[in-house]
Enzyme design. Sequence first.
Site, mmCIF file in Angstrom:
data_model
loop_
_atom_site.group_PDB
_atom_site.id
_atom_site.type_symbol
_atom_site.label_atom_id
_atom_site.label_comp_id
_atom_site.label_asym_id
_atom_site.label_seq_id
_atom_site.Cartn_x
_atom_site.Cartn_y
_atom_site.Cartn_z
ATOM 1 N N GLU A 88 -13.890 -29.940 -8.447
ATOM 2 C CA GLU A 88 -13.261 -29.917 -9.776
ATOM 3 C C GLU A 88 -12.762 -31.314 -10.131
ATOM 4 O OE1 GLU A 88 -12.553 -26.943 -11.423
ATOM 5 O OE2 GLU A 88 -13.267 -25.611 -9.844
ATOM 6 N N ASP A 138 -6.840 -23.503 -1.265
ATOM 7 C CA ASP A 138 -7.871 -22.477 -1.446
ATOM 8 C C ASP A 138 -8.187 -21.794 -0.105
ATOM 9 O OD1 ASP A 138 -10.268 -21.397 -3.139
ATOM 10 O OD2 ASP A 138 -11.209 -22.248 -1.350
ATOM 11 N N LYS A 169 -7.440 -17.796 1.368
ATOM 12 C CA LYS A 169 -8.467 -16.950 1.991
ATOM 13 C C LYS A 169 -8.068 -16.542 3.417
ATOM 14 C CE LYS A 169 -12.003 -19.147 -0.867
ATOM 15 N NZ LYS A 169 -12.908 -20.307 -0.966
HETATM 16 N N1 HSE Z 1 -13.632 -23.732 -4.646
HETATM 17 C C1 HSE Z 1 -14.086 -22.915 -3.579
HETATM 18 C C2 HSE Z 1 -14.853 -23.740 -2.578
HETATM 19 C C3 HSE Z 1 -14.974 -21.778 -4.007
HETATM 20 O O1 HSE Z 1 -15.006 -24.968 -2.729
HETATM 21 O O2 HSE Z 1 -15.302 -23.166 -1.609
HETATM 22 C C4 HSE Z 1 -14.220 -20.638 -4.625
HETATM 23 O O3 HSE Z 1 -13.351 -20.066 -3.699
#
Ligand code: HSE
Length: 436
Positions: free
Chosen positions: A190, A201, A205
């Site tokens: 991004e 992120d 998870k």
């Molecule tokens: N932005 C995440 C990644 C994907 O780079 O794996 C969506 O969870």
Amino acid sequence: MNPINVGLVGVGTVGGGTVQVLKKNAEEISRRVGRDIRLLMASSKDLDAAKQICGDDVQIVADAFEVVRAKDIDIVVELIGGTTIAKELILEAINHGKHVVTANKKLIAEYGNEIFSLAQQKQVMVMFEAAVAGGIPIIKTLREGLAANNIEWIAGIINGTSNFILTEMRDKGASFTDVLKEAQNLGYAEADPTFDIEGNDAGHKITIMSALAYGIPMQFDACSLEGISHLDGKDIKYAEELGYRVKLLGITRKTDQGIELRVHPTLIPESCLLANVNGVMNAVYVKGNVVGPTLSYGAGAGALPTASAVVADIIDIARLINTSPNNCVPYLAFKSDHIKNIPILPMEQIHSSYYLRICAKDEVGVLSEVTRLLAEQNISIEAVIQKDASNKQDAEIVILTHGTIEHNMNKAIENIEALSTTHGKVIRIRMEPFDA
Ligand code: HSE
């Protein structure tokens, strides 16, 4: 039989992929469920674009709340992301008795407890397979396929952007900054890459997987996060010379003291399958006490892989739509009245092996001083190499250690940095031999 009616909130990349999959595989999906799945309504800010994607037979509205309140909708699919409007929409959908499918990892990791509690009260299903590792069915694996096991640990490459950057740094010997620019140009990262490269992120998870593995509440606040932006290509190269690769891992492990929940760059042996997961691919390594280690691999992002997970959840709900959620697989894999508040351990108490790089004077006795300080903390050394520093008087000492408690390593590093013969900060990267 009447079709199952779906309302889609958000017709972006994953929303568009979901529409595509529902259309492309409609016949097989209908054979699997025994009923048609019909996309009845969708909401989007761009009505014309949504109309083009969804087709004329789908009612397109600007206000997402119309979808979650619509009388005929059985399943609401939330694909707008974030934790403000998305949360309100999901709670409103549940309050209106709708089942919910979401790909929103941040929302589940941070507000899952509240959402599941309301869903339980309202007797609806909330599914979130697409929230972790895109197209890899790891939620189903943890909740169902591995249900016979006590899960000992999970280690995952669960952020494709970071994995792409680390792969390119290793392959091309390029710096973090240069590879990040390349990743942005290719559309993998991004414009503001913070969430991906600083571990948030992956933290969302691994928080979700930890809850499912151990039957604990979602505790993202307790997840320790360290990203990859500070990594020096030199350490990736030295690790390689020692037979290791550096990967951003999300790790959760159950110990007698509590649960480890952490994201950080990690040295893993190059012979390990996980070390060979490259580019934007994801993989999750789960160790169950009866099955042993298992590895799931696949695309962690992208319109169609993520839609594969979203549509699988829609199918699951459609198959079970007349079943009480009390008779379905529990949201967090364990019955809600058996969720336990097992403590998440502070980083000081985790157990790990370490890679250290120390810049020191190239003089008699320096190495023995350093090893003495490690021995003082009961830390055993696995390997040592010495590299030339940029000037003639100094050397770089690279040490791999056996496992220890992080508190001991912090103390040893503090003492090494205080030596008059060492310079600057000790570089420390955690290491997982995966041989236990
Ligand atoms: N932005 C995440 C990644 C994907 O780079 O794996 C969506 O969870």
